[in-house]
Design a protein around this motif. Structure first.
Motif, PDB file in Angstrom:
ATOM      1  N   ASP A 191     -14.578  -1.959 -43.275  1.00 54.69           N
ATOM      2  CA  ASP A 191     -14.351  -3.469 -43.517  1.00 54.69           C
ATOM      3  C   ASP A 191     -15.651  -3.943 -43.275  1.00 54.69           C
ATOM      4  O   ASP A 191     -15.896  -5.007 -43.779  1.00 54.69           O
ATOM      5  CB  ASP A 191     -13.404  -4.059 -42.298  1.00 54.69           C
ATOM      6  CG  ASP A 191     -11.887  -3.371 -42.559  1.00 54.69           C
ATOM      7  OD1 ASP A 191     -11.532  -3.102 -43.819  1.00 54.69           O
ATOM      8  OD2 ASP A 191     -11.060  -3.316 -41.781  1.00 54.69           O
ATOM      9  N   ASN A 192     -16.402  -3.379 -42.629  1.00 49.33           N
ATOM     10  CA  ASN A 192     -17.829  -4.232 -42.395  1.00 49.33           C
ATOM     11  C   ASN A 192     -18.878  -3.496 -43.489  1.00 49.33           C
ATOM     12  O   ASN A 192     -20.228  -3.431 -42.705  1.00 49.33           O
ATOM     13  CB  ASN A 192     -18.293  -3.961 -40.891  1.00 49.33           C
ATOM     14  CG  ASN A 192     -18.397  -2.769 -40.396  1.00 49.33           C
ATOM     15  OD1 ASN A 192     -17.796  -1.654 -41.072  1.00 49.33           O
ATOM     16  ND2 ASN A 192     -18.993  -2.209 -39.291  1.00 49.33           N
ATOM     17  N   PHE A 193     -18.616  -2.903 -44.283  1.00 52.28           N
ATOM     18  CA  PHE A 193     -19.422  -2.317 -45.153  1.00 52.28           C
ATOM     19  C   PHE A 193     -20.704  -3.044 -45.334  1.00 52.28           C
ATOM     20  O   PHE A 193     -21.680  -2.536 -45.586  1.00 52.28           O
ATOM     21  CB  PHE A 193     -18.827  -1.645 -46.481  1.00 52.28           C
ATOM     22  CG  PHE A 193     -18.617  -2.643 -47.650  1.00 52.28           C
ATOM     23  CD1 PHE A 193     -19.487  -2.683 -48.679  1.00 52.28           C
ATOM     24  CD2 PHE A 193     -17.387  -3.641 -47.589  1.00 52.28           C
ATOM     25  CE1 PHE A 193     -19.436  -3.759 -49.635  1.00 52.28           C
ATOM     26  CE2 PHE A 193     -17.430  -4.361 -48.489  1.00 52.28           C
ATOM     27  CZ  PHE A 193     -18.087  -4.470 -49.665  1.00 52.28           C
ATOM     28  N   ARG A 194     -20.502  -4.135 -45.781  1.00 51.83           N
ATOM     29  CA  ARG A 194     -21.806  -5.129 -46.011  1.00 51.83           C
ATOM     30  C   ARG A 194     -22.725  -5.334 -44.898  1.00 51.83           C
ATOM     31  O   ARG A 194     -24.010  -5.309 -45.104  1.00 51.83           O
ATOM     32  CB  ARG A 194     -21.416  -6.559 -46.116  1.00 51.83           C
ATOM     33  CG  ARG A 194     -20.383  -6.818 -47.441  1.00 51.83           C
ATOM     34  CD  ARG A 194     -19.977  -8.020 -47.434  1.00 51.83           C
ATOM     35  NE  ARG A 194     -18.990  -8.365 -48.813  1.00 51.83           N
ATOM     36  CZ  ARG A 194     -19.116  -8.914 -49.667  1.00 51.83           C
ATOM     37  NH1 ARG A 194     -20.319  -9.330 -50.219  1.00 51.83           N
ATOM     38  NH2 ARG A 194     -18.055  -9.200 -50.573  1.00 51.83           N
ATOM     39  N   GLU A 195     -22.252  -5.338 -43.518  1.00 49.57           N
ATOM     40  CA  GLU A 195     -23.351  -5.318 -42.705  1.00 49.57           C
ATOM     41  C   GLU A 195     -23.732  -3.857 -42.088  1.00 49.57           C
ATOM     42  O   GLU A 195     -24.860  -3.804 -41.511  1.00 49.57           O
ATOM     43  CB  GLU A 195     -22.434  -5.842 -41.211  1.00 49.57           C
ATOM     44  CG  GLU A 195     -22.244  -7.266 -41.211  1.00 49.57           C
ATOM     45  CD  GLU A 195     -20.752  -7.481 -42.259  1.00 49.57           C
ATOM     46  OE1 GLU A 195     -20.008  -6.737 -42.120  1.00 49.57           O
ATOM     47  OE2 GLU A 195     -21.007  -8.378 -42.945  1.00 49.57           O
ATOM     48  N   LYS A 196     -23.292  -2.815 -42.678  1.00 51.43           N
ATOM     49  CA  LYS A 196     -24.128  -1.352 -42.398  1.00 51.43           C
ATOM     50  C   LYS A 196     -25.392  -1.179 -43.087  1.00 51.43           C
ATOM     51  O   LYS A 196     -25.422  -1.551 -44.143  1.00 51.43           O
ATOM     52  CB  LYS A 196     -22.960  -0.513 -42.586  1.00 51.43           C
ATOM     53  CG  LYS A 196     -21.779  -0.252 -41.888  1.00 51.43           C
ATOM     54  CD  LYS A 196     -21.048   0.992 -42.011  1.00 51.43           C
ATOM     55  CE  LYS A 196     -20.144   1.218 -41.035  1.00 51.43           C
ATOM     56  NZ  LYS A 196     -19.357   2.364 -41.299  1.00 51.43           N
ATOM     57  N   THR A 197     -26.298  -0.664 -42.214  1.00 49.10           N
ATOM     58  CA  THR A 197     -27.518  -0.446 -42.952  1.00 49.10           C
ATOM     59  C   THR A 197     -27.181   1.160 -43.328  1.00 49.10           C
ATOM     60  O   THR A 197     -27.190   2.072 -42.553  1.00 49.10           O
ATOM     61  CB  THR A 197     -28.818  -0.375 -42.069  1.00 49.10           C
ATOM     62  OG1 THR A 197     -28.751  -1.566 -41.285  1.00 49.10           O
ATOM     63  CG2 THR A 197     -30.077   0.037 -42.497  1.00 49.10           C
ATOM     64  N   PRO A 198     -27.752   1.436 -44.786  1.00 44.49           N
ATOM     65  CA  PRO A 198     -27.347   2.901 -45.229  1.00 44.49           C
ATOM     66  C   PRO A 198     -28.376   3.700 -44.355  1.00 44.49           C
ATOM     67  O   PRO A 198     -29.524   3.429 -43.852  1.00 44.49           O
ATOM     68  CB  PRO A 198     -27.820   2.762 -46.564  1.00 44.49           C
ATOM     69  CG  PRO A 198     -28.768   1.630 -46.667  1.00 44.49           C
ATOM     70  CD  PRO A 198     -28.061   0.545 -45.598  1.00 44.49           C
ATOM     71  N   GLY A 199     -28.142   5.050 -44.151  1.00 37.53           N
ATOM     72  CA  GLY A 199     -28.950   5.964 -43.429  1.00 37.53           C
ATOM     73  C   GLY A 199     -30.091   6.348 -44.562  1.00 37.53           C
ATOM     74  O   GLY A 199     -30.256   6.052 -45.634  1.00 37.53           O
ATOM     75  N   LEU A 200     -30.998   7.083 -43.642  1.00 43.34           N
ATOM     76  CA  LEU A 200     -32.051   7.664 -44.835  1.00 43.34           C
ATOM     77  C   LEU A 200     -31.519   8.922 -45.780  1.00 43.34           C
ATOM     78  O   LEU A 200     -30.827   9.728 -45.280  1.00 43.34           O
ATOM     79  CB  LEU A 200     -33.018   8.385 -43.842  1.00 43.34           C
ATOM     80  CG  LEU A 200     -33.830   7.287 -43.183  1.00 43.34           C
ATOM     81  CD1 LEU A 200     -34.974   8.429 -42.293  1.00 43.34           C
ATOM     82  CD2 LEU A 200     -34.862   6.679 -44.073  1.00 43.34           C
ATOM     83  N   PRO A 201     -32.001   8.969 -46.924  1.00 44.30           N
ATOM     84  CA  PRO A 201     -31.533   9.899 -47.884  1.00 44.30           C
ATOM     85  C   PRO A 201     -32.198  11.343 -47.328  1.00 44.30           C
ATOM     86  O   PRO A 201     -33.231  11.162 -46.520  1.00 44.30           O
ATOM     87  CB  PRO A 201     -32.049   9.253 -49.192  1.00 44.30           C
ATOM     88  CG  PRO A 201     -33.290   8.440 -48.801  1.00 44.30           C
ATOM     89  CD  PRO A 201     -32.809   7.885 -47.599  1.00 44.30           C
ATOM     90  N   SER A 202     -31.663  12.308 -47.940  1.00 44.63           N
ATOM     91  CA  SER A 202     -32.149  13.775 -47.432  1.00 44.63           C
ATOM     92  C   SER A 202     -33.204  14.152 -48.747  1.00 44.63           C
ATOM     93  O   SER A 202     -33.840  15.102 -48.324  1.00 44.63           O
ATOM     94  CB  SER A 202     -30.824  14.667 -47.321  1.00 44.63           C
ATOM     95  OG  SER A 202     -29.917  14.538 -48.489  1.00 44.63           O
ATOM     96  N   HIS A 203     -32.915  13.865 -50.044  1.00 45.58           N
ATOM     97  CA  HIS A 203     -33.668  14.340 -50.951  1.00 45.58           C
ATOM     98  C   HIS A 203     -35.043  13.958 -51.105  1.00 45.58           C
ATOM     99  O   HIS A 203     -35.194  12.505 -51.026  1.00 45.58           O
ATOM    100  CB  HIS A 203     -32.835  14.034 -52.290  1.00 45.58           C
ATOM    101  CG  HIS A 203     -33.215  14.824 -53.324  1.00 45.58           C
ATOM    102  ND1 HIS A 203     -34.258  14.932 -54.201  1.00 45.58           N
ATOM    103  CD2 HIS A 203     -32.766  15.858 -53.943  1.00 45.58           C
ATOM    104  CE1 HIS A 203     -34.657  16.030 -54.971  1.00 45.58           C
ATOM    105  NE2 HIS A 203     -33.466  16.601 -54.908  1.00 45.58           N
ATOM    106  N   ARG A 204     -35.845  14.803 -51.178  1.00 43.02           N
ATOM    107  CA  ARG A 204     -37.196  14.508 -51.420  1.00 43.02           C
ATOM    108  C   ARG A 204     -37.698  13.509 -52.461  1.00 43.02           C
ATOM    109  O   ARG A 204     -38.649  12.833 -52.062  1.00 43.02           O
ATOM    110  CB  ARG A 204     -38.062  15.927 -51.570  1.00 43.02           C
ATOM    111  CG  ARG A 204     -37.829  16.627 -52.724  1.00 43.02           C
ATOM    112  CD  ARG A 204     -38.576  17.734 -52.783  1.00 43.02           C
ATOM    113  NE  ARG A 204     -38.383  18.334 -54.187  1.00 43.02           N
ATOM    114  CZ  ARG A 204     -37.507  19.047 -54.820  1.00 43.02           C
ATOM    115  NH1 ARG A 204     -36.160  19.073 -54.064  1.00 43.02           N
ATOM    116  NH2 ARG A 204     -37.399  19.565 -55.993  1.00 43.02           N
ATOM    117  N   TRP A 205     -37.048  13.488 -53.482  1.00 41.68           N
ATOM    118  CA  TRP A 205     -37.521  12.483 -54.503  1.00 41.68           C
ATOM    119  C   TRP A 205     -36.813  11.243 -54.111  1.00 41.68           C
ATOM    120  O   TRP A 205     -37.645  10.047 -54.789  1.00 41.68           O
ATOM    121  CB  TRP A 205     -36.477  12.863 -55.757  1.00 41.68           C
ATOM    122  CG  TRP A 205     -37.201  14.220 -56.230  1.00 41.68           C
ATOM    123  CD1 TRP A 205     -38.309  14.972 -56.301  1.00 41.68           C
ATOM    124  CD2 TRP A 205     -36.639  15.069 -57.531  1.00 41.68           C
ATOM    125  NE1 TRP A 205     -38.357  15.965 -56.934  1.00 41.68           N
ATOM    126  CE2 TRP A 205     -37.419  16.044 -57.787  1.00 41.68           C
ATOM    127  CE3 TRP A 205     -35.415  14.647 -58.529  1.00 41.68           C
ATOM    128  CZ2 TRP A 205     -37.091  16.829 -59.013  1.00 41.68           C
ATOM    129  CZ3 TRP A 205     -35.121  15.610 -59.499  1.00 41.68           C
ATOM    130  CH2 TRP A 205     -35.934  16.714 -59.786  1.00 41.68           C
TER     131      TRP A 205
END
Length: 370
Positions: free
Chosen positions: A176-190
């Motif tokens: 429900d709070n997806f707008r407030e969530k900060t995405p994690g760091l990607p794992s792929h080097r590109w």
């Protein structure tokens, strides 16, 4: 508080299994007592099941042989509503509900375009299930819950099911709070150290997902500095890598396997592409929209047209048309990233847990929800 049961074969890595787990947790959030029953048991997603959801494993050697054990369980445990997911599980659940006298409380659900999905699994018993399911859907007292209007219409158009035999409910895809969530760091080097635009796709490496068309479209892009990452596993891995090599883009295409946090990868990308030949209601597309990342999708049956409001939110292109797909991707890459970001987030918001679970409760309980 209602006592609810969800019936699955196992908790493998498929989208339907993941969505049923999310639905179970969302139903608990809405104040219900929820049990998830697995006909066989196990699967890599089992570790991610919400601990508030009760889990029962029948440990049947095959889904098709679980009818007696499931009937005994249903007879011994009274639920206000029972929900089965996936066609072959639906057939088993209907047989067990008839034997246990609980058919009035059973609801079944279709997660994909029936007319396409019936050709995917070569297993004999699964094929039998697809043959008998439409007849059973006409006979059971509750309508089949479909994940999109397109899936419902496909069932009516291509089987003996009638309009009164189907209904729809949205998938609970997002917190429900997806707008407030900060995405994690990607794992792929590109994506961690970008030297140019990166396109991301997510899904099983199977014909349904159309990744062969995507790679052909990618090779046709005028910007040869763009890279493509396809997250997922499947039988087509070697064939897709050979295709990339043949087209001269192998150094700019990567198939790294599954990722534990696809949202982090998509959020860091410059464009997400859904290249499927058919779907039910593609959760990966909703998740991509929730990150704000620009998207492109095929106008496949079914789901993308509904989710993207007929192309208002993001471009829709014909299935198996790599030139049109390449043009749409190039257009998105050339457009300012934040243009239509608000529209993408609004389109995703329909699939929040709290919103979607109400459509399921209405389908499962009807007047009992009041």
């Amino acid at each position: 508080m209602k006592k609810l049961l969800i019936i699955l074969h196992d908790l493998s890595a498929g989208g339907a299994e993941k969505m049923m787990m999310r639905l179970a947790a969302a139903l608990v959030d809405a104040g219900n007592d929820v049990t998830l029953l697995l006909l066989t048991g196990g699967g890599p997603n089992a570790a991610h099941l919400d601990p508030r959801v009760k889990k029962v494993e029948l440990r049947s050697p095959r889904t098709s042989r679980a009818v007696p054990a499931l009937a005994r369980f249903l007879r011994a445990n009274r639920f206000d509503a029972q929900l089965a997911a996936l066609t072959h599980v639906n057939v088993v659940a209907i047989a067990a509900a008839m034997l246990s006298g609980t058919l009035a409380r059973l609801h079944v659900s279709e997660r994909n375009a029936f007319s396409h999905d019936k050709h995917v699994n070569p297993d004999f018993m699964v094929r039998v299930a697809y043959l008998v399911a439409p007849l059973l859907y006409r006979l059971i007292p509750n309508p089949v819950i479909c994940v999109s209007r397109g899936v419902a219409q496909d069932l009516v158009d291509t089987t003996i099911a009638r309009h009164r035999d189907v209904t729809t409910a949205d998938n609970p895809v997002l917190d429900d709070n997806f707008r407030e969530k900060t995405p994690g760091l990607p794992s792929h080097r590109w994506l961690l150290e970008k030297s140019g635009a990166v396109i991301v796709a997510v899904g099983r490496l199977a014909p349904q997902k159309g990744f062969d068309t995507l790679i052909t479209a990618f090779a046709a892009l005028p910007d040869k500095g763009v890279r493509l990452i396809i997250f997922g596993e499947g039988a087509l891995r070697v064939r897709l890598l050979e295709q990339a090599l043949t087209l001269g883009v192998a150094d700019r295409v990567d198939l790294p396997g599954y990722t534990h946090d696809p949202l982090a990868e998509v959020a860091a990308a410059d464009c997400f592409v859904l290249s499927s030949r058919f779907e039910g209601s593609p959760n990966a597309l909703v998740e991509a929209l929730s990150t704000g990342t620009p998207v492109v999708a095929t106008r496949c049956p079914h789901g993308p047209q509904d989710i993207l409001i007929g192309g208002v939110v993001a471009p829709l292109v014909a299935v198996d048309d790599p030139i049109a797909l390449a043009q749409a991707i190039a257009q998105q890459l050339a457009t300012p990233r934040n243009l239509q970001r608000h529209e993408r987030l609004e389109a995703a918001a329909r699939f929040k847990n709290a919103s979607a679970v109400q459509t399921y409760l209405a389908a499962l309980l009807g007047s009992q929800t009041s």
